[in-house]
Design a protein around this motif. Structure first.
Motif, PDB file in Angstrom:
ATOM      1  N   UNK A 102       0.897  -1.462  -0.239  1.00 42.38           N
ATOM      2  CA  UNK A 102      -0.374   0.139  -0.028  1.00 42.38           C
ATOM      3  C   UNK A 102       1.203   1.326   0.049  1.00 42.38           C
ATOM      4  N   UNK A 103       2.098   1.491   0.698  1.00 43.76           N
ATOM      5  CA  UNK A 103       2.682   2.201   0.886  1.00 43.76           C
ATOM      6  C   UNK A 103       3.704   2.602  -0.923  1.00 43.76           C
ATOM      7  N   UNK A 104       4.096   1.191  -1.104  1.00 44.20           N
ATOM      8  CA  UNK A 104       4.366   1.582  -2.514  1.00 44.20           C
ATOM      9  C   UNK A 104       3.683   2.378  -3.199  1.00 44.20           C
ATOM     10  N   UNK A 105       2.652   2.079  -3.161  1.00 50.28           N
ATOM     11  CA  UNK A 105       0.995   2.699  -4.101  1.00 50.28           C
ATOM     12  C   UNK A 105       1.112   3.983  -3.718  1.00 50.28           C
ATOM     13  N   UNK A 106       0.552   4.274  -2.823  1.00 53.15           N
ATOM     14  CA  UNK A 106       0.173   5.568  -2.257  1.00 53.15           C
ATOM     15  C   UNK A 106       1.701   6.413  -2.885  1.00 53.15           C
ATOM     16  N   UNK A 107       2.975   6.193  -2.567  1.00 52.37           N
ATOM     17  CA  UNK A 107       3.831   7.173  -2.295  1.00 52.37           C
ATOM     18  C   UNK A 107       4.100   7.608  -4.174  1.00 52.37           C
ATOM     19  N   UNK A 108       4.154   6.788  -4.923  1.00 45.98           N
ATOM     20  CA  UNK A 108       4.439   7.376  -6.633  1.00 45.98           C
ATOM     21  C   UNK A 108       3.038   8.212  -6.689  1.00 45.98           C
ATOM     22  N   UNK A 109       1.446   8.053  -5.919  1.00 46.94           N
ATOM     23  CA  UNK A 109       0.862   8.427  -6.637  1.00 46.94           C
ATOM     24  C   UNK A 109       0.757  10.322  -5.757  1.00 46.94           C
ATOM     25  N   UNK A 110       1.376   9.868  -5.220  1.00 46.07           N
ATOM     26  CA  UNK A 110       1.260  11.496  -4.071  1.00 46.07           C
ATOM     27  C   UNK A 110       2.411  12.058  -4.795  1.00 46.07           C
ATOM     28  N   UNK A 111       3.676  11.714  -5.102  1.00 40.29           N
ATOM     29  CA  UNK A 111       4.849  12.687  -5.574  1.00 40.29           C
ATOM     30  C   UNK A 111       4.313  13.044  -7.348  1.00 40.29           C
ATOM     31  N   UNK A 112       3.986  12.233  -8.034  1.00 35.92           N
ATOM     32  CA  UNK A 112       2.342  12.307  -9.410  1.00 35.92           C
ATOM     33  C   UNK A 112       1.638  13.287  -8.102  1.00 35.92           C
ATOM     34  N   UNK A 113       1.427  13.905  -7.691  1.00 31.01           N
ATOM     35  CA  UNK A 113      -0.082  15.084  -7.458  1.00 31.01           C
ATOM     36  C   UNK A 113       0.561  16.383  -7.758  1.00 31.01           C
ATOM     37  N   UNK A 114       1.782  15.654  -6.820  1.00 32.49           N
ATOM     38  CA  UNK A 114       2.680  17.328  -6.049  1.00 32.49           C
ATOM     39  C   UNK A 114       3.458  17.825  -7.739  1.00 32.49           C
ATOM     40  N   UNK A 115       3.599  17.022  -8.962  1.00 34.13           N
ATOM     41  CA  UNK A 115       5.027  17.459 -10.351  1.00 34.13           C
ATOM     42  C   UNK A 115       2.997  17.230 -10.781  1.00 34.13           C
ATOM     43  N   UNK A 116       2.080  17.361 -10.820  1.00 35.49           N
ATOM     44  CA  UNK A 116       0.501  18.100 -11.440  1.00 35.49           C
ATOM     45  C   UNK A 116       0.135  19.551 -10.399  1.00 35.49           C
ATOM     46  N   UNK A 117       0.385  19.168  -9.697  1.00 29.48           N
ATOM     47  CA  UNK A 117       0.390  21.011  -9.360  1.00 29.48           C
ATOM     48  C   UNK A 117       1.077  22.014  -9.413  1.00 29.48           C
ATOM     49  N   UNK A 118       2.449  21.858  -9.149  1.00 31.00           N
ATOM     50  CA  UNK A 118       3.445  22.051 -10.195  1.00 31.00           C
ATOM     51  C   UNK A 118       2.913  22.610 -11.499  1.00 31.00           C
TER      52      UNK A 118
END
Length: 265
Positions: A6-22
């Protein structure tokens, strides 16, 4: 293993969310800057359009005056005046140079006219028409200079007008692309990622509740097993003490007739 996955799944998703916000912040900032650039170019475009209209109106009068002045000079000085003027002119007196104006990052060509004093032609022209028609010849020269100056100004305005027109079209296409394509796609991606994160959070909450329920049942089972073991030990002791069967000792134990007060359960 489930928590690690679950952590391996959430971490890239959160990173992608930060990139898309930028990216959304960059697209919004770029859209605002391009919009300001388009407005500035439009203001300059309208100002140049007004100058072009005014220059064209003046151009008609200037060309008419130049044509009439040439007719007057020919009438007074005769047809031979053009040969005299050609002989007195060695190089051009009125020259044109090119410059560039920067308007919101767009380089606009600008033409300027100036009198070249190094040619020394002006002194020779002063004596042209000395025999007759000198005033009309000088008036014709001034009228044609005025017409040439207006032509140079009109050429500069027309070139800037076309350059600004292309720049405004390109800028507006970029503004529309950012507003109607890029930003909506990024916003949809962010909404999708947030929905996925909310779904993962709900799954985590449900998984934790299931784990807590499982642990609670395991603890209850262990407590029940310990209680049953204690009861069996007490029953066995009572059976040996009373010399009765296990069932009879069990009944006596739960009837409260001879229960050991040191028992926990």
């Amino acid at each position: 293993m489930a928590g690690n996955n679950q952590r391996l799944t959430v971490a890239p998703t959160v990173t992608m969310l930060g990139v898309m916000k930028q990216r959304l912040v960059g697209a919004t900032r770029g859209h605002a800057l391009l919009k300001k650039k388009s407005d500035a170019l439009t203001v300059q475009f309208r100002a140049i359009l007004k100058k072009i209209v005014t220059a064209k109106e003046s151009m008609g009068d200037a060309m008419r005056n130049a044509s009439f002045s040439l007719t007057e000079a020919k009438y007074v000085a005769g047809d031979n005046v053009k040969y005299v003027v050609r002989e007195s002119v060695k190089s051009a007196t009125l020259r044109v140079r090119s410059k560039q104006d920067n308007v919101a990052g767009v380089k606009l060509p600008r033409f300027e006219h100036f009198i070249d004093s190094s040619s020394g032609v002006s002194g020779g022209n002063d004596l042209t028409g000395l025999a007759r028609g000198g005033q009309q010849i000088q008036g014709c020269r001034v009228a044609h200079l005025k017409a040439i100056e207006l032509l140079v100004e009109l050429a500069s305005l027309q070139t800037s007008f076309l350059t600004l027109d292309d720049a405004i079209k390109t800028t507006n296409r970029r503004v529309n692309a950012l507003e109607n394509v890029v930003k909506p796609r990024i916003e949809n991606t962010i909404s999708y990622i947030r929905g996925e994160l909310d779904e993962l959070e709900r799954e985590d909450f449900f998984r934790l509740k299931k784990i807590q329920g499982f642990k609670k049942r395991e603890v209850e089972k262990q407590m029940a097993s310990a209680k049953n073991f204690a009861v069996e030990q007490e029953t066995e002791k009572l059976s040996l003490k009373k010399g009765v069967s296990m069932n009879a000792a069990h009944n006596l134990l739960f009837a409260g007739g001879d229960r050991d007060p040191d028992l926990i359960f």
